[in-house]
Write a protein that holds these residues in place. Structure first.
Motif, PDB file in Angstrom:
ATOM      1  N   GLY A 196       0.863  -1.187   0.000  1.00 10.88           N
ATOM      2  CA  GLY A 196       0.000   0.000   0.000  1.00 10.88           C
ATOM      3  C   GLY A 196       0.892   1.227   0.000  1.00 10.88           C
ATOM      4  N   ASN A 197       0.970   1.906  -1.126  1.00  7.64           N
ATOM      5  CA  ASN A 197       1.908   3.038  -1.259  1.00  7.64           C
ATOM      6  C   ASN A 197       1.198   4.377  -1.031  1.00  7.64           C
ATOM      7  OD1 ASN A 197       4.463   4.229  -1.910  1.00  7.64           O
ATOM      8  ND2 ASN A 197       3.765   4.595  -4.012  1.00  7.64           N
ATOM      9  N   LYS A 198       1.980   5.421  -0.851  1.00  7.79           N
ATOM     10  CA  LYS A 198       1.545   6.819  -0.676  1.00  7.79           C
ATOM     11  C   LYS A 198       0.931   7.067   0.701  1.00  7.79           C
ATOM     12  CE  LYS A 198       0.787   7.410  -5.679  1.00  7.79           C
ATOM     13  NZ  LYS A 198       0.152   8.194  -6.742  1.00  7.79           N
ATOM     14  N   ILE A 199       1.461   6.427   1.743  1.00 10.83           N
ATOM     15  CA  ILE A 199       0.924   6.656   3.093  1.00 10.83           C
ATOM     16  C   ILE A 199       1.249   8.049   3.625  1.00 10.83           C
ATOM     17  CG2 ILE A 199       0.687   4.244   3.861  1.00 10.83           C
ATOM     18  CD1 ILE A 199       3.389   4.680   5.379  1.00 10.83           C
ATOM     19  N   ASP A 200       2.095   8.795   2.905  1.00  8.95           N
ATOM     20  CA  ASP A 200       2.296  10.212   3.287  1.00  8.95           C
ATOM     21  C   ASP A 200       1.023  11.028   3.066  1.00  8.95           C
ATOM     22  OD1 ASP A 200       3.081  11.597   0.271  1.00  8.95           O
ATOM     23  OD2 ASP A 200       3.409   9.472   0.505  1.00  8.95           O
ATOM     24  N   LEU A 201       0.112  10.524   2.226  1.00  3.88           N
ATOM     25  CA  LEU A 201      -1.152  11.234   1.964  1.00  3.88           C
ATOM     26  C   LEU A 201      -2.257  10.708   2.887  1.00  3.88           C
ATOM     27  CD1 LEU A 201      -0.953  11.205  -1.961  1.00  3.88           C
ATOM     28  CD2 LEU A 201      -0.227  13.017  -0.385  1.00  3.88           C
ATOM     29  N   GLU A 202      -1.929  10.609   4.170  1.00  5.04           N
ATOM     30  CA  GLU A 202      -2.823   9.986   5.158  1.00  5.04           C
ATOM     31  C   GLU A 202      -4.225  10.625   5.157  1.00  5.04           C
ATOM     32  OE1 GLU A 202      -2.282   7.235   6.962  1.00  5.04           O
ATOM     33  OE2 GLU A 202      -4.292   7.483   7.827  1.00  5.04           O
ATOM     34  N   GLU A 203      -4.280  11.950   4.977  1.00  6.80           N
ATOM     35  CA  GLU A 203      -5.583  12.638   5.036  1.00  6.80           C
ATOM     36  C   GLU A 203      -6.496  12.227   3.886  1.00  6.80           C
ATOM     37  OE1 GLU A 203      -2.633  13.985   4.404  1.00  6.80           O
ATOM     38  OE2 GLU A 203      -2.859  14.972   2.458  1.00  6.80           O
ATOM     39  N   ARG A 204      -5.922  11.617   2.841  1.00 10.52           N
ATOM     40  CA  ARG A 204      -6.740  11.169   1.701  1.00 10.52           C
ATOM     41  C   ARG A 204      -6.906   9.658   1.664  1.00 10.52           C
ATOM     42  NH1 ARG A 204      -3.686  13.937  -3.057  1.00 10.52           N
ATOM     43  NH2 ARG A 204      -4.559  12.148  -4.138  1.00 10.52           N
ATOM     44  N   ARG A 205      -6.527   8.980   2.735  1.00 11.46           N
ATOM     45  CA  ARG A 205      -6.547   7.517   2.736  1.00 11.46           C
ATOM     46  C   ARG A 205      -7.952   6.978   2.442  1.00 11.46           C
ATOM     47  NH1 ARG A 205      -3.925   2.861   5.190  1.00 11.46           N
ATOM     48  NH2 ARG A 205      -2.190   4.044   6.038  1.00 11.46           N
ATOM     49  N   ALA A 206      -8.033   6.002   1.540  1.00 16.18           N
ATOM     50  CA  ALA A 206      -9.304   5.388   1.170  1.00 16.18           C
ATOM     51  C   ALA A 206      -9.314   3.883   1.421  1.00 16.18           C
ATOM     52  CB  ALA A 206      -9.596   5.663  -0.306  1.00 16.18           C
ATOM     53  N   VAL A 207      -8.148   3.314   1.753  1.00 15.20           N
ATOM     54  CA  VAL A 207      -8.061   1.876   2.043  1.00 15.20           C
ATOM     55  C   VAL A 207      -7.449   1.743   3.430  1.00 15.20           C
ATOM     56  CG1 VAL A 207      -7.146  -0.356   1.312  1.00 15.20           C
ATOM     57  CG2 VAL A 207      -7.657   1.401  -0.420  1.00 15.20           C
ATOM     58  N   GLN A 265       2.010 -11.253   2.214  1.00 14.66           N
ATOM     59  CA  GLN A 265       2.387 -10.333   3.275  1.00 14.66           C
ATOM     60  C   GLN A 265       1.967  -8.931   2.847  1.00 14.66           C
ATOM     61  OE1 GLN A 265       6.436 -10.738   4.628  1.00 14.66           O
ATOM     62  NE2 GLN A 265       6.241 -12.958   4.795  1.00 14.66           N
ATOM     63  N   PHE A 266       1.906  -8.017   3.811  1.00 15.69           N
ATOM     64  CA  PHE A 266       1.465  -6.659   3.510  1.00 15.69           C
ATOM     65  C   PHE A 266       2.404  -5.637   4.124  1.00 15.69           C
ATOM     66  CE2 PHE A 266      -1.356  -2.997   4.844  1.00 15.69           C
ATOM     67  CZ  PHE A 266      -1.358  -2.400   3.583  1.00 15.69           C
ATOM     68  N   ILE A 267       2.786  -4.645   3.323  1.00 18.95           N
ATOM     69  CA  ILE A 267       3.645  -3.553   3.806  1.00 18.95           C
ATOM     70  C   ILE A 267       3.086  -2.237   3.272  1.00 18.95           C
ATOM     71  CG2 ILE A 267       5.945  -2.486   3.610  1.00 18.95           C
ATOM     72  CD1 ILE A 267       7.196  -5.172   3.603  1.00 18.95           C
ATOM     73  N   GLU A 298      -8.379  -3.427   6.252  1.00 22.88           N
ATOM     74  CA  GLU A 298      -8.941  -3.997   5.023  1.00 22.88           C
ATOM     75  C   GLU A 298      -7.845  -4.666   4.195  1.00 22.88           C
ATOM     76  OE1 GLU A 298     -10.853  -1.066   2.479  1.00 22.88           O
ATOM     77  OE2 GLU A 298     -11.798  -2.629   1.255  1.00 22.88           O
ATOM     78  N   ALA A 299      -6.710  -4.010   4.099  1.00 18.73           N
ATOM     79  CA  ALA A 299      -5.604  -4.551   3.312  1.00 18.73           C
ATOM     80  C   ALA A 299      -5.013  -5.791   3.976  1.00 18.73           C
ATOM     81  CB  ALA A 299      -4.536  -3.479   3.105  1.00 18.73           C
ATOM     82  N   VAL A 300      -4.890  -5.767   5.308  1.00 15.51           N
ATOM     83  CA  VAL A 300      -4.351  -6.929   6.027  1.00 15.51           C
ATOM     84  C   VAL A 300      -5.254  -8.143   5.816  1.00 15.51           C
ATOM     85  CG1 VAL A 300      -3.978  -7.899   8.347  1.00 15.51           C
ATOM     86  CG2 VAL A 300      -3.079  -5.635   7.781  1.00 15.51           C
ATOM     87  N   MET A 301      -6.566  -7.914   5.902  1.00 15.21           N
ATOM     88  CA  MET A 301      -7.525  -9.023   5.723  1.00 15.21           C
ATOM     89  C   MET A 301      -7.409  -9.621   4.329  1.00 15.21           C
ATOM     90  SD  MET A 301     -10.367  -9.107   8.145  1.00 15.21           S
ATOM     91  CE  MET A 301     -11.878  -8.646   7.316  1.00 15.21           C
ATOM     92  N   TYR A 302      -7.307  -8.750   3.323  1.00 12.90           N
ATOM     93  CA  TYR A 302      -7.195  -9.247   1.955  1.00 12.90           C
ATOM     94  C   TYR A 302      -5.879 -10.007   1.770  1.00 12.90           C
ATOM     95  CZ  TYR A 302      -6.606  -9.551  -3.022  1.00 12.90           C
ATOM     96  OH  TYR A 302      -6.351 -10.040  -4.283  1.00 12.90           O
TER      97      TYR A 302
END
Ligand code: GDP
Ligand code: MG
Length: 170
Positions: free
Chosen positions: A117-128, A143-145, A132-136
């Motif tokens: 999951g990239n672009k976590i610097d844009l936290e205020e716009r997070r949509a995922v 694995q998830f990073i 949810e990502a960990v479950m998928y």
């Protein structure tokens, strides 16, 4: 030292940051800025982990992001896949599922899957959400990073995780 070689395909929708992640890692390890080589189909790099030399061939995609445009031979003999989405773009997360189905259809041998999951610097716009990502990721045995190329967060971990995953499969 034991050595293994692996082909890693980088998959995901256009604009999620696939090329940026690969270019950031490659430029960090060579400690200089080298833009992605025009026309090159893959980059190679080596990482030493647990006394194993892992030689990686990283296959980035440019303009073939719709899987109908991508030849199955592109990922047929891949050992690992980086499945990249943009945390601010839920559609890009949904499209990862299409890539996973393509891999399941075309890849016989066991493959290491890493959801990014990239672009976590844009936290205020997070949509995922992280959950949810960990479950998928769990549902597909991946694995998830989470990463940010802009803040250089998680980039090195991506390649360490792939290396360790490849060693486990070898
Ligand atoms: P690709 O089509 O998946 O290869 O995506 P690119 O690597 O070309 O990146 C698409 C755009 O997203 C570019 O404008 C990048 O600068 C930007 N980008 C990539 N990673 C990040 C990130 O972690 N955070 C932010 N804010 N922008 C990013
Ligand atoms: Mg690209």
């Amino acid at each position: 030292m034991k050595a293994i070689e692996a082909k890693i395909v980088v998959l995901g929708s256009q604009g999620v940051g696939k090329t940026s992640i690969v270019a950031k890692y490659i430029s960090n390890i060579y400690s200089k800025e080298i833009g992605p080589t025009i026309g090159a189909s893959f980059f190679t790099c080596k990482i030493n982990l647990n006394n194993v030399k892992v030689k990686m061939q990283l296959w980035d995609t440019a303009g073939q992001e719709r899987f109908k445009a991508m030849a199955p031979m592109y990922y047929r003999n891949a050992n690992a896949a980086l499945l990249v989405f943009d945390v601010t773009n839920h559609t890009s997360f949904d499209e990862v599922k299409g890539w996973v189905l393509e891999l399941q259809k075309n890849v016989q041998e066991s493959m290491f899957l890493l959801l990014v999951g990239n672009k976590i610097d844009l936290e205020e716009r997070r949509a995922v959400s992280h959950e949810e990502a960990v479950m998928y990721a769990q549902s597909i045995g991946a694995q998830f990073i989470e990463t940010s190329v802009v803040r250089d967060q998680g980039i090195e971990q991506v390649f360490i995780s792939i290396g360790l995953g490849l060693i486990n499969l070898s």
